[in-house]
Motif scaffolding. Structure first.
Motif, PDB file in Angstrom:
ATOM      1  N   ARG A   1       0.831  -1.219   0.000  1.00 44.34           N
ATOM      2  CA  ARG A   1       0.000   0.000   0.000  1.00 44.34           C
ATOM      3  C   ARG A   1       0.859   1.259   0.000  1.00 44.34           C
ATOM      4  NH1 ARG A   1      -5.576  -1.372  -0.612  1.00 44.34           N
ATOM      5  NH2 ARG A   1      -5.873  -3.402   0.383  1.00 44.34           N
ATOM      6  N   PHE A   2       1.998   1.205   0.660  1.00 45.96           N
ATOM      7  CA  PHE A   2       2.926   2.341   0.689  1.00 45.96           C
ATOM      8  C   PHE A   2       4.273   1.817   1.174  1.00 45.96           C
ATOM      9  CE2 PHE A   2       0.393   2.390   4.596  1.00 45.96           C
ATOM     10  CZ  PHE A   2       1.364   2.365   5.592  1.00 45.96           C
ATOM     11  N   GLY A   3       5.293   2.698   1.186  1.00 47.24           N
ATOM     12  CA  GLY A   3       6.632   2.292   1.589  1.00 47.24           C
ATOM     13  C   GLY A   3       7.243   3.236   2.599  1.00 47.24           C
ATOM     14  N   LEU A   4       8.345   2.821   3.184  1.00 40.46           N
ATOM     15  CA  LEU A   4       9.006   3.602   4.230  1.00 40.46           C
ATOM     16  C   LEU A   4       9.418   4.987   3.751  1.00 40.46           C
ATOM     17  CD1 LEU A   4      11.431   1.055   5.961  1.00 40.46           C
ATOM     18  CD2 LEU A   4       9.459   2.189   6.993  1.00 40.46           C
ATOM     19  N   GLN A   5       9.865   5.116   2.537  1.00 42.03           N
ATOM     20  CA  GLN A   5      10.399   6.387   2.066  1.00 42.03           C
ATOM     21  C   GLN A   5       9.375   7.234   1.328  1.00 42.03           C
ATOM     22  OE1 GLN A   5      13.228   7.230   3.342  1.00 42.03           O
ATOM     23  NE2 GLN A   5      13.279   5.161   4.250  1.00 42.03           N
ATOM     24  N   ASP A   6       8.120   6.804   1.310  1.00 36.99           N
ATOM     25  CA  ASP A   6       7.082   7.639   0.694  1.00 36.99           C
ATOM     26  C   ASP A   6       6.946   8.936   1.467  1.00 36.99           C
ATOM     27  OD1 ASP A   6       6.646   5.664  -1.124  1.00 36.99           O
ATOM     28  OD2 ASP A   6       4.683   5.046  -0.373  1.00 36.99           O
ATOM     29  N   LYS A   7       6.734  10.029   0.752  1.00 39.24           N
ATOM     30  CA  LYS A   7       6.594  11.339   1.378  1.00 39.24           C
ATOM     31  C   LYS A   7       5.211  11.488   1.997  1.00 39.24           C
ATOM     32  CE  LYS A   7      10.668  12.432  -0.238  1.00 39.24           C
ATOM     33  NZ  LYS A   7      11.854  12.371   0.631  1.00 39.24           N
ATOM     34  N   VAL A   8       5.178  12.034   3.183  1.00 41.14           N
ATOM     35  CA  VAL A   8       3.922  12.191   3.918  1.00 41.14           C
ATOM     36  C   VAL A   8       2.926  13.040   3.140  1.00 41.14           C
ATOM     37  CG1 VAL A   8       2.942  13.282   5.978  1.00 41.14           C
ATOM     38  CG2 VAL A   8       4.948  11.790   6.185  1.00 41.14           C
ATOM     39  N   ILE A   9       3.409  14.101   2.499  1.00 37.60           N
ATOM     40  CA  ILE A   9       2.477  15.003   1.808  1.00 37.60           C
ATOM     41  C   ILE A   9       1.813  14.330   0.612  1.00 37.60           C
ATOM     42  CG2 ILE A   9       3.691  17.073   2.582  1.00 37.60           C
ATOM     43  CD1 ILE A   9       4.869  17.276  -0.282  1.00 37.60           C
ATOM     44  N   SER A  10       2.404  13.234   0.115  1.00 31.39           N
ATOM     45  CA  SER A  10       1.853  12.598  -1.083  1.00 31.39           C
ATOM     46  C   SER A  10       0.495  11.954  -0.824  1.00 31.39           C
ATOM     47  CB  SER A  10       2.824  11.537  -1.610  1.00 31.39           C
ATOM     48  OG  SER A  10       2.911  10.424  -0.728  1.00 31.39           O
TER      49      SER A  10
ATOM     50  N   ILE B   1      -2.717   7.452   7.212  1.00 31.76           N
ATOM     51  CA  ILE B   1      -2.171   6.899   5.972  1.00 31.76           C
ATOM     52  C   ILE B   1      -2.714   5.500   5.724  1.00 31.76           C
ATOM     53  CG2 ILE B   1      -0.041   6.052   4.895  1.00 31.76           C
ATOM     54  CD1 ILE B   1       1.391   8.463   6.216  1.00 31.76           C
ATOM     55  N   VAL B   2      -2.819   4.680   6.780  1.00 30.80           N
ATOM     56  CA  VAL B   2      -3.422   3.351   6.629  1.00 30.80           C
ATOM     57  C   VAL B   2      -4.855   3.478   6.116  1.00 30.80           C
ATOM     58  CG1 VAL B   2      -4.229   1.301   7.878  1.00 30.80           C
ATOM     59  CG2 VAL B   2      -1.947   2.232   8.340  1.00 30.80           C
ATOM     60  N   THR B   3      -5.616   4.397   6.693  1.00 28.14           N
ATOM     61  CA  THR B   3      -7.011   4.573   6.277  1.00 28.14           C
ATOM     62  C   THR B   3      -7.095   5.122   4.857  1.00 28.14           C
ATOM     63  OG1 THR B   3      -7.733   4.893   8.556  1.00 28.14           O
ATOM     64  CG2 THR B   3      -9.170   5.756   6.836  1.00 28.14           C
ATOM     65  N   ARG B   4      -6.239   6.072   4.518  1.00 29.66           N
ATOM     66  CA  ARG B   4      -6.267   6.657   3.176  1.00 29.66           C
ATOM     67  C   ARG B   4      -5.906   5.607   2.115  1.00 29.66           C
ATOM     68  NH1 ARG B   4      -6.335  11.960   0.818  1.00 29.66           N
ATOM     69  NH2 ARG B   4      -7.523  12.435   2.711  1.00 29.66           N
ATOM     70  N   THR B   5      -5.023   4.677   2.420  1.00 27.62           N
ATOM     71  CA  THR B   5      -4.561   3.713   1.406  1.00 27.62           C
ATOM     72  C   THR B   5      -5.346   2.404   1.399  1.00 27.62           C
ATOM     73  OG1 THR B   5      -2.865   2.886   2.933  1.00 27.62           O
ATOM     74  CG2 THR B   5      -2.225   4.644   1.406  1.00 27.62           C
ATOM     75  N   THR B   6      -6.057   2.105   2.499  1.00 23.56           N
ATOM     76  CA  THR B   6      -6.827   0.846   2.557  1.00 23.56           C
ATOM     77  C   THR B   6      -8.332   1.080   2.561  1.00 23.56           C
ATOM     78  OG1 THR B   6      -6.955   0.740   4.985  1.00 23.56           O
ATOM     79  CG2 THR B   6      -4.972  -0.175   3.925  1.00 23.56           C
ATOM     80  N   GLY B   7      -8.759   2.306   2.887  1.00 20.45           N
ATOM     81  CA  GLY B   7     -10.182   2.587   2.972  1.00 20.45           C
ATOM     82  C   GLY B   7     -10.823   2.124   4.257  1.00 20.45           C
ATOM     83  N   GLN B   8     -10.005   1.694   5.245  1.00 14.61           N
ATOM     84  CA  GLN B   8     -10.532   1.189   6.506  1.00 14.61           C
ATOM     85  C   GLN B   8      -9.844   1.858   7.693  1.00 14.61           C
ATOM     86  OE1 GLN B   8      -9.709  -3.115   5.535  1.00 14.61           O
ATOM     87  NE2 GLN B   8     -11.783  -3.371   6.338  1.00 14.61           N
ATOM     88  N   ALA B   9     -10.606   2.049   8.773  1.00 16.47           N
ATOM     89  CA  ALA B   9      -9.993   2.458  10.025  1.00 16.47           C
ATOM     90  C   ALA B   9      -9.055   1.349  10.488  1.00 16.47           C
ATOM     91  CB  ALA B   9     -11.057   2.734  11.082  1.00 16.47           C
TER      92      ALA B   9
END
Length: 500
Positions: free
Chosen positions: A109-118, A193-201
């Protein structure tokens, strides 16, 4: 209640004897095996020494469970806390949220070095400076966001608008990744970020992936604005669930032969990413120990070199350094040689069976109760919004009613033994800004002297225990309320009410 005994000579006790609180024993199956501690290389006397020092230092524990080599070897709950009750975890929640981060990363869903603002282009401020733009997921995990100071969960709980937007209002004064500052804001954004990328709390995402596998149920983890879990706090579950979290990590993410949490993630969270201090939302202890730590000492210690886990719930003030006491006994007690010792084992069982938070309750009455029963006192304008209080005495109980801006709230306090019930009583200013709609409470009341009535309210699914004192002076009543632990004030301003 020990403090009240000095005035007991002027009081009338119904039968002249001590009355201990009833211990409500509830059968509770948690799915874990049990054995004697000496069968797993731990002397029962070592556990007793730990409990003795807890008592000597005056630390208020609510429960403990000790596990080694696949077996629970010792456990205890200080009445009125119980094995089947949830307990508020505070920042221990962070170490649960990071499980969701590890699983989501394994799902790509995402990685360690992904930028927070993205992840939040719709929430960014009009100007994004270079430091904010540089912040990564790993900076959130290690609490090296570049923020100058901590953000507590209590600061955001009263806010009903977007907490993501609140995060981006915090100045980034240091280059991210260079300076460690413990802050709940970082964990909140991981949850977002978990919720934004998975659609779940986070709780919903973890249920089939973690909680169901470990047999964790009946937990409570309300969401905040925009359906996002607070992440850094808000979880309430049982002591055994703290233990299971630690066991899962002690077993490198394996539960009942199944790889529930990626092994490389379990290895990553316990690495000292911040030297000798912090991993990925887990604290680093001596001799390879790592642990989840919540406010007022909600704890899950993992001793990987000894295949052992210790879980604790408590109500201990901030800054007490209780961890030092723990590390003076653990993991040293795992390294000795033991032989079966029936006498010590029996002594440990007797000790853990009789634990209680408060000393025995001493019933005490006053003739003033009949004079004031059913009366109401109006309160002057005050910061807590309390409008009135009333007390009614009947059937060996006091029905205490308080009206404030949230409504009318009632607690039934036992006069001959503590009573358990539910209440909507306002308590956020004394309870780290937590304000559940309903709380379990064990309450008792006794007369400290002829005109002073004191109640103890133990909110048994949290660390909080309030002491409420009502002193009657003619048509007036002096009202005060304090708490055993809090992140800010320990008492409300005293109010002087007038009888209507």
């Amino acid at each position: 209640m020990q403090l009240f005994l000095g005035g007991a000579a002027v009081l009338i006790a119904p039968d002249g004897r001590f009355s201990a609180p009833a211990r409500a024993e509830t059968a509770f199956a948690d799915g874990l095996s049990r054995s004697r501690p000496d069968e797993q290389g731990i002397a029962p006397s070592a556990i007793l020494d730990f409990l003795d020092e807890v008592d000597r230092q005056g630390y208020e524990l609510h429960s403990f469970m000790l596990w080694r080599n696949g077996q629970v070897v010792a456990e205890g709950w200080w009445s009125p806390y119980r094995a089947d009750r949830n307990h508020m975890m505070h920042s221990l929640t962070k170490s649960v949220t990071v499980c969701a981060v590890g699983l989501a990363m394994a799902d790509k869903r995402f990685g360690l070095q992904d930028k927070v603002i993205s992840f939040f282009k719709d929430k960014l401020p009009p100007v994004v400076d270079d430091k904010l733009a540089a912040m990564t997921v790993e900076d959130l995990l290690t609490m090296r966001t570049g923020h100058a100071s901590m953000t507590s969960g209590s600061a955001w709980r009263p806010i009903k608008t977007s907490w993501v937007a609140e995060f981006f209002k915090i100045p980034v004064v240091h280059q991210p990744g260079t300076k460690w500052v413990y802050t709940s804001a970082a964990t909140y954004l991981l949850s977002a970020i978990v919720t934004r990328t998975t659609g779940q709390a986070v709780a919903d995402y973890l249920k089939p992936r973690l909680f169901d596998s470990l047999g964790i149920s009946a937990y409570e983890w309300p969401v905040g604005p925009e359906g996002i879990s607070p992440g850094a706090n808000g979880l309430s579950w049982k002591t055994v669930d703290c233990l299971k979290l630690g066991i899962l990590h002690a077993q490198k993410g394996i539960w009942n032969g199944k790889q529930v949490l990626p092994a490389d993630w379990v290895a990553a969270v316990q690495q000292p990413h911040v030297k000798d201090t912090y991993g990925y939302q887990w604290w680093i202890g001596p001799e390879g120990t790592f642990y989840a730590d919540g406010l007022f000492d909600q704890l899950s210690f993992v001793f990987p070199g000894h295949n052992a886990v210790l879980a604790i719930t408590a109500g201990i003030p901030q800054g007490s350094r209780f961890n030092r006491l723990v590390f003076s006994h653990f993991p040293a007690m795992f390294s000795g040689t033991t032989a079966n010792n029936d006498a010590e084992t029996d002594r440990l069982k007797a000790r853990t069976a009789g634990l209680q938070v408060l000393p025995p309750f001493v019933p005490a009455l006053s003739p003033v109760a009949a004079e004031i029963s059913g009366k109401t006192w109006q309160m002057p304008e005050n910061a807590d919004g309390i409008k009135s209080v009333s007390l009614s005495f009947a059937d060996k109980r006091c029905s205490f009613t308080l009206e404030d801006g949230r409504g009318t709230h009632r607690i039934e306090a036992g006069l001959d033994a503590p009573l358990e019930g539910t209440t909507t009583m306002t308590g956020n200013r004394l309870h780290h800004e937590y304000q559940p709609d309903i709380m379990r409470v064990v309450a008792s009341g006794a007369w400290r002297d002829l005109r002073t009535f004191v109640m103890t309210w133990t909110f048994v699914e949290s660390a909080f225990r309030d002491t409420v004192t009502c002193t009657f002076e003619g048509p007036q009543m002096r009202f005060s309320r304090s708490v055993n632990v809090n992140s800010s004030a320990l008492e409300m301003p005293t109010l002087m009410g007038k009888m209507t």
